[in-house]
Write a protein that holds these residues in place. Structure first.
Motif, PDB file in Angstrom:
ATOM      1  N   ILE A 170      62.383 127.692  -0.746  1.00  0.00           N
ATOM      2  CA  ILE A 170      63.511 127.167   0.020  1.00  0.00           C
ATOM      3  C   ILE A 170      63.016 125.921   0.740  1.00  0.00           C
ATOM      4  N   VAL A 171      63.756 124.816   0.589  1.00  0.00           N
ATOM      5  CA  VAL A 171      63.397 123.560   1.242  1.00  0.00           C
ATOM      6  C   VAL A 171      64.584 123.103   2.081  1.00  0.00           C
ATOM      7  N   ASN A 172      64.413 123.147   3.395  1.00  0.00           N
ATOM      8  CA  ASN A 172      65.444 122.676   4.310  1.00  0.00           C
ATOM      9  C   ASN A 172      65.155 121.246   4.737  1.00  0.00           C
ATOM     10  N   PHE A 173      66.132 120.635   5.433  1.00  0.00           N
ATOM     11  CA  PHE A 173      65.954 119.247   5.848  1.00  0.00           C
ATOM     12  C   PHE A 173      66.103 119.094   7.353  1.00  0.00           C
ATOM     13  N   SER A 174      65.054 118.551   7.970  1.00  0.00           N
ATOM     14  CA  SER A 174      65.063 118.175   9.375  1.00  0.00           C
ATOM     15  C   SER A 174      65.107 116.656   9.454  1.00  0.00           C
ATOM     16  N   THR A 175      64.491 116.080  10.453  1.00  0.00           N
ATOM     17  CA  THR A 175      64.448 114.629  10.644  1.00  0.00           C
ATOM     18  C   THR A 175      63.238 114.273  11.481  1.00  0.00           C
ATOM     19  N   SER A 176      62.660 113.107  11.246  1.00  0.00           N
ATOM     20  CA  SER A 176      61.544 112.650  12.069  1.00  0.00           C
ATOM     21  C   SER A 176      61.978 112.278  13.483  1.00  0.00           C
ATOM     22  N   VAL A 177      63.278 112.188  13.715  1.00  0.00           N
ATOM     23  CA  VAL A 177      63.748 111.852  15.065  1.00  0.00           C
ATOM     24  C   VAL A 177      63.512 113.011  16.031  1.00  0.00           C
ATOM     25  N   THR A 178      63.210 114.206  15.532  1.00  0.00           N
ATOM     26  CA  THR A 178      62.781 115.281  16.436  1.00  0.00           C
ATOM     27  C   THR A 178      61.501 114.885  17.157  1.00  0.00           C
ATOM     28  N   ARG A 179      60.749 113.962  16.576  1.00  0.00           N
ATOM     29  CA  ARG A 179      59.492 113.508  17.184  1.00  0.00           C
ATOM     30  C   ARG A 179      59.644 112.148  17.844  1.00  0.00           C
ATOM     31  N   GLY A 214      69.650 132.890 -12.860  1.00  0.00           N
ATOM     32  CA  GLY A 214      68.986 133.192 -11.592  1.00  0.00           C
ATOM     33  C   GLY A 214      68.825 131.928 -10.781  1.00  0.00           C
ATOM     34  N   VAL A 215      68.168 132.059  -9.625  1.00  0.00           N
ATOM     35  CA  VAL A 215      67.870 130.903  -8.772  1.00  0.00           C
ATOM     36  C   VAL A 215      66.426 131.023  -8.305  1.00  0.00           C
ATOM     37  N   ASP A 216      65.680 129.927  -8.450  1.00  0.00           N
ATOM     38  CA  ASP A 216      64.281 129.902  -8.034  1.00  0.00           C
ATOM     39  C   ASP A 216      64.039 129.012  -6.816  1.00  0.00           C
ATOM     40  N   VAL A 217      64.802 127.948  -6.696  1.00  0.00           N
ATOM     41  CA  VAL A 217      64.595 126.981  -5.622  1.00  0.00           C
ATOM     42  C   VAL A 217      65.944 126.595  -5.031  1.00  0.00           C
ATOM     43  N   VAL A 218      66.015 126.552  -3.709  1.00  0.00           N
ATOM     44  CA  VAL A 218      67.207 126.068  -3.013  1.00  0.00           C
ATOM     45  C   VAL A 218      66.784 124.935  -2.093  1.00  0.00           C
ATOM     46  N   VAL A 219      67.461 123.796  -2.224  1.00  0.00           N
ATOM     47  CA  VAL A 219      67.164 122.620  -1.410  1.00  0.00           C
ATOM     48  C   VAL A 219      68.414 122.284  -0.600  1.00  0.00           C
ATOM     49  N   ASN A 220      68.280 122.331   0.715  1.00  0.00           N
ATOM     50  CA  ASN A 220      69.405 122.100   1.626  1.00  0.00           C
ATOM     51  C   ASN A 220      69.425 120.653   2.103  1.00  0.00           C
ATOM     52  N   THR A 221      69.984 119.746   1.311  1.00  0.00           N
ATOM     53  CA  THR A 221      70.076 118.361   1.783  1.00  0.00           C
ATOM     54  C   THR A 221      71.394 118.070   2.490  1.00  0.00           C
ATOM     55  N   ALA A 222      72.379 118.951   2.372  1.00  0.00           N
ATOM     56  CA  ALA A 222      73.702 118.697   2.961  1.00  0.00           C
ATOM     57  C   ALA A 222      73.582 118.559   4.476  1.00  0.00           C
ATOM     58  N   GLY A 223      74.200 117.529   5.014  1.00  0.00           N
ATOM     59  CA  GLY A 223      74.172 117.349   6.461  1.00  0.00           C
ATOM     60  C   GLY A 223      75.049 116.185   6.872  1.00  0.00           C
ATOM     61  N   ILE A 224      75.397 116.154   8.150  1.00  0.00           N
ATOM     62  CA  ILE A 224      76.157 115.038   8.699  1.00  0.00           C
ATOM     63  C   ILE A 224      75.473 114.547   9.960  1.00  0.00           C
ATOM     64  N   MET A 225      75.738 113.294  10.328  1.00  0.00           N
ATOM     65  CA  MET A 225      75.128 112.693  11.505  1.00  0.00           C
ATOM     66  C   MET A 225      76.187 111.927  12.278  1.00  0.00           C
ATOM     67  N   VAL A 226      76.320 112.238  13.548  1.00  0.00           N
ATOM     68  CA  VAL A 226      77.193 111.496  14.457  1.00  0.00           C
ATOM     69  C   VAL A 226      76.315 111.012  15.607  1.00  0.00           C
ATOM     70  N   LEU A 227      76.320 109.715  15.855  1.00  0.00           N
ATOM     71  CA  LEU A 227      75.458 109.135  16.878  1.00  0.00           C
ATOM     72  C   LEU A 227      76.275 108.704  18.087  1.00  0.00           C
ATOM     73  N   ALA A 228      75.805 109.111  19.268  1.00  0.00           N
ATOM     74  CA  ALA A 228      76.401 108.696  20.538  1.00  0.00           C
ATOM     75  C   ALA A 228      75.504 109.208  21.653  1.00  0.00           C
ATOM     76  N   PRO A 229      75.459 108.517  22.779  1.00  0.00           N
ATOM     77  CA  PRO A 229      74.727 109.056  23.924  1.00  0.00           C
ATOM     78  C   PRO A 229      75.281 110.430  24.312  1.00  0.00           C
ATOM     79  N   ILE A 230      74.431 111.293  24.803  1.00  0.00           N
ATOM     80  CA  ILE A 230      74.860 112.644  25.177  1.00  0.00           C
ATOM     81  C   ILE A 230      75.996 112.593  26.188  1.00  0.00           C
ATOM     82  N   ALA A 231      75.939 111.661  27.126  1.00  0.00           N
ATOM     83  CA  ALA A 231      76.973 111.569  28.153  1.00  0.00           C
ATOM     84  C   ALA A 231      78.335 111.188  27.589  1.00  0.00           C
TER      85      ALA A 231
END
Length: 246
Positions: A137-146, A85-102
């Motif tokens: 379920i534990v997902n991953f955000s970032t403090s850069v939202t703040r 079975g599964v009791d806990v799912v942790v979503n750490t998978a992610g990618i980051m690309v940095l550049a100005p929006i423009a």
């Protein structure tokens, strides 16, 4: 096969490196049997599994694209087949690309959102269907939202979506005894964070917190352990694990 009446089982996406590896190590130490998910580096995931089993834990490697529902269904099947079975799912998978929006290449925007938004959604969808009562379920955000640092537009947009998915799913799972939360790390000493940053930039990030250091992956894994285990009354929240970063 483990005794699924006594052993809790976790699936950690992106479990072969950075924060994901630290999460696997902590959950194994907490007594979980763990599915170590990888996207492309099977050897690295198998090394994590070997380390876990050498320490007396139980783990298997499972591959697949987090944004592909068939791959993730198969990954859940493999973990359930191995551990019952599964009791806990942790979503750490992610990618980051940095550049100005423009200046950001829209192909990079699509790539970030496919992994971070669709990937989180697909894995969370499978988790919502399969996790046993008492799970998390534990997902991953970032403090850069703040902190809203320039250059992080595409990444923060994807993580803001993750927060919304998290808060809504917590309420959709009413009556299931499953908690859904997100962790929003601050600057953490992982290859993902350190890439393309010089020593001065890293030092500035370290001094930005009152504790005057970068987080280590183990600091974030401690927060995951809390949400995966004793934190049954923490639900539908975003936990800022960032050392006091404003």
């Amino acid at each position: 096969m483990t005794d699924n009446t006594t052993t809790r089982v976790a699936l950690v996406t992106g479990g072969s490196g950075g924060i994901g590896r630290a999460v696997v190590e902590r959950l194994v130490a907490d007594g979980f049997a763990v599915g170590v998910h990888y996207a492309g580096n099977k050897e690295r995931a198998e090394a994590v599994v070997s380390d876990a089993t050498a320490r007396g834990g139980q783990a298997i490697a499972v591959g697949g694209d987090v944004a592909d529902e068939h791959d993730m269904s198969a990954a859940f099947d493999a973990v359930e087949g191995a551990f019952g079975g599964v009791d806990v799912v942790v979503n750490t998978a992610g990618i980051m690309v940095l550049a100005p929006i423009a200046e950001l290449d829209l192909a990079d925007l699509d790539r970030v959102h496919r992994t971070n938004v669709r990937g989180t959604f697909v894995v969370a969808q499978q988790a919502a269907r399969r996790i046993r009562p008492g799970g998390a379920i534990v997902n991953f955000s970032t403090s850069v939202t703040r902190t809203q640092l320039p250059g992080y537009g595409a990444y923060v947009a994807s993580k803001a979506a993750v927060e919304s998915i998290t808060l809504i799913l917590a309420r959709e799972l009413r009556g299931k005894d499953i908690t859904v939360n997100a962790i929003a790390p601050g600057p953490t000493a992982t290859p993902l964070f350190l890439q393309d940053k010089d020593d001065a930039a890293v030092a500035n990030f370290a001094k930005a917190t009152p504790l005057e250091r970068l987080a280590q992956p183990e600091d974030i894994a401690e927060a995951v352990s809390f949400l995966a285990g004793p934190a049954r009354w923490v639900n539908g929240q975003v936990l800022f694990a960032n050392g006091g970063l404003a």
